[in-house]
Design a protein around this motif. Structure first.
Motif, PDB file in Angstrom:
ATOM      1  N   ALA A 176      37.390 -40.063  22.004  1.00 27.35           N
ATOM      2  CA  ALA A 176      36.506 -40.689  22.992  1.00 27.35           C
ATOM      3  C   ALA A 176      36.614 -39.889  24.278  1.00 27.35           C
ATOM      4  O   ALA A 176      37.693 -39.379  24.608  1.00 27.35           O
ATOM      5  CB  ALA A 176      36.900 -42.147  23.231  1.00 27.35           C
ATOM      6  N   TRP A 177      35.495 -39.781  24.998  1.00 26.55           N
ATOM      7  CA  TRP A 177      35.440 -38.905  26.173  1.00 26.55           C
ATOM      8  C   TRP A 177      34.756 -39.566  27.363  1.00 26.55           C
ATOM      9  O   TRP A 177      33.784 -40.310  27.194  1.00 26.55           O
ATOM     10  CB  TRP A 177      34.654 -37.629  25.857  1.00 26.55           C
ATOM     11  CG  TRP A 177      35.144 -36.854  24.694  1.00 26.55           C
ATOM     12  CD1 TRP A 177      34.714 -36.940  23.389  1.00 26.55           C
ATOM     13  CD2 TRP A 177      36.166 -35.856  24.710  1.00 26.55           C
ATOM     14  NE1 TRP A 177      35.404 -36.071  22.600  1.00 26.55           N
ATOM     15  CE2 TRP A 177      36.302 -35.389  23.376  1.00 26.55           C
ATOM     16  CE3 TRP A 177      36.964 -35.306  25.716  1.00 26.55           C
ATOM     17  CZ2 TRP A 177      37.210 -34.395  23.025  1.00 26.55           C
ATOM     18  CZ3 TRP A 177      37.876 -34.323  25.364  1.00 26.55           C
ATOM     19  CH2 TRP A 177      37.989 -33.875  24.038  1.00 26.55           C
ATOM     20  N   LEU A 178      35.261 -39.240  28.550  1.00 24.41           N
ATOM     21  CA  LEU A 178      34.515 -39.419  29.786  1.00 24.41           C
ATOM     22  C   LEU A 178      34.210 -38.016  30.261  1.00 24.41           C
ATOM     23  O   LEU A 178      35.118 -37.194  30.419  1.00 24.41           O
ATOM     24  CB  LEU A 178      35.336 -40.161  30.842  1.00 24.41           C
ATOM     25  CG  LEU A 178      34.692 -40.249  32.237  1.00 24.41           C
ATOM     26  CD1 LEU A 178      33.430 -41.106  32.200  1.00 24.41           C
ATOM     27  CD2 LEU A 178      35.698 -40.808  33.260  1.00 24.41           C
ATOM     28  N   ALA A 179      32.941 -37.713  30.448  1.00 26.89           N
ATOM     29  CA  ALA A 179      32.538 -36.359  30.810  1.00 26.89           C
ATOM     30  C   ALA A 179      31.502 -36.396  31.916  1.00 26.89           C
ATOM     31  O   ALA A 179      30.906 -37.442  32.204  1.00 26.89           O
ATOM     32  CB  ALA A 179      31.979 -35.624  29.587  1.00 26.89           C
ATOM     33  N   VAL A 180      31.299 -35.249  32.524  1.00 26.39           N
ATOM     34  CA  VAL A 180      30.235 -35.087  33.515  1.00 26.39           C
ATOM     35  C   VAL A 180      29.150 -34.228  32.897  1.00 26.39           C
ATOM     36  O   VAL A 180      29.412 -33.111  32.435  1.00 26.39           O
ATOM     37  CB  VAL A 180      30.773 -34.437  34.809  1.00 26.39           C
ATOM     38  CG1 VAL A 180      29.624 -34.204  35.795  1.00 26.39           C
ATOM     39  CG2 VAL A 180      31.855 -35.314  35.434  1.00 26.39           C
ATOM     40  N   SER A 181      27.941 -34.759  32.860  1.00 25.48           N
ATOM     41  CA  SER A 181      26.802 -34.047  32.295  1.00 25.48           C
ATOM     42  C   SER A 181      25.628 -34.149  33.257  1.00 25.48           C
ATOM     43  O   SER A 181      25.220 -35.259  33.628  1.00 25.48           O
ATOM     44  CB  SER A 181      26.415 -34.648  30.933  1.00 25.48           C
ATOM     45  OG  SER A 181      25.300 -33.992  30.389  1.00 25.48           O
ATOM     46  N   ASP A 182      25.125 -33.002  33.700  1.00 23.14           N
ATOM     47  CA  ASP A 182      24.028 -32.967  34.673  1.00 23.14           C
ATOM     48  C   ASP A 182      24.350 -33.792  35.912  1.00 23.14           C
ATOM     49  O   ASP A 182      23.506 -34.512  36.444  1.00 23.14           O
ATOM     50  CB  ASP A 182      22.733 -33.478  34.032  1.00 23.14           C
ATOM     51  CG  ASP A 182      22.248 -32.588  32.897  1.00 23.14           C
ATOM     52  OD1 ASP A 182      22.448 -31.364  32.982  1.00 23.14           O
ATOM     53  OD2 ASP A 182      21.684 -33.110  31.923  1.00 23.14           O
ATOM     54  N   GLY A 183      25.598 -33.719  36.348  1.00 22.64           N
ATOM     55  CA  GLY A 183      26.018 -34.398  37.564  1.00 22.64           C
ATOM     56  C   GLY A 183      26.308 -35.877  37.409  1.00 22.64           C
ATOM     57  O   GLY A 183      26.615 -36.557  38.393  1.00 22.64           O
TER      58      GLY A 183
END
Length: 249
Positions: A176-183
């Motif tokens: 499972a991930w928390l990510a930043v995508s396109d800000g």
């Protein structure tokens, strides 16, 4: 004419020897298989410059107890992660892959065989996972990432609920991930050892929080109770590292 004949003969001998070397000893290498190589010729005579190693854990195996037991940490780190490192180095050598960083490899992972993908992912994912935990953390994220989480998900509690659901919803093995995508902050999951940096991942972004939901990460202590493992794992989060990763984006 004599000099010309001798020159042609020498050239033929050179090409013959080169062909034998390429076919019998090293194999033909396509330039499409090389990353960051100074020249194709150099790659024939020197091994890949990348040699990944197991990073320091940063704390004792029992440091995350009672949430993650010492034996699980020892096996997970010294057996599972070390195997990914060993197999990745072997696969890179066999496929003549030259890279400067693991990130560089992941962003072009679709160009390589599954053994490279699986082991590169395993090495990157675990290296990040260890850093995102630390002993006696307690509390919640009050930094810039925490502010962004509240802004995005309404509250830290809502974020934790959604993130836990991503971990629970991943069928079989994965992350499972928390990510930043396109800000923007996004939550998702990936199967096996895939991660959001991979160019062929079903979920993309730059990770700032990761949770291993493979059974080897929790089975000794929690057996099949993944929900209990995830609930306890929140007590180990290194929010300083989360904020550090977030601030770089």
């Amino acid at each position: 004419m004599k000099n010309s004949d001798e020159s042609s003969k020498s050239r033929r001998e050179f090409l013959k020897k080169s062909s034998i070397l390429a076919i019998g000893g090293i194999g033909v290498i396509s330039s499409s298989n090389l990353i960051g190589s100074p020249s194709l010729g150099d790659s024939l005579f020197f091994p890949p410059k990348s040699e990944f190693t197991l990073p320091p854990l940063g704390y004792e195996f029992n440091a995350l107890e009672p949430y993650i037991d010492a034996k699980t940490m020892e096996i997970h780190y010294t057996k599972h992660h070390q195997a990914y490192v060993n197999n990745l180095n072997k696969a890179m050598g066999e496929n003549n892959i030259l890279v400067d960083t693991i990130d560089e490899l992941l962003r072009r992972i679709s160009a390589y065989p599954a053994t490279v993908r699986n082991n590169a992912g395993g090495h990157y994912n675990h290296s990040l996972f260890w850093e995102l935990m630390k002993p006696s953390t307690g509390g919640t994220n009050s930094g810039k990432a925490g502010e962004a989480l509240i802004s995005t998900f309404g509250s830290l509690e809502n974020f934790m609920t959604k993130f836990s659901a991503a971990g629970m919803g991943r069928f079989g093995s994965g992350w499972a991930w928390l990510a930043v995508s396109d800000g923007k902050l996004v939550i998702g999951s990936t199967p096996n050892q895939d991660n959001p940096l991979m160019d062929n991942s079903e979920f993309k972004g730059t990770p700032i929080l990761a949770l291993d939901v493979w059974e080897h990460a929790y089975y000794l202590q929690y057996q099949n109770r993944r929900a209990d493992y995830i609930a306890k794992w929140w007590n180990t989060i290194n929010w300083n590292k989360v904020n550090e990763l977030f601030s770089k984006l």
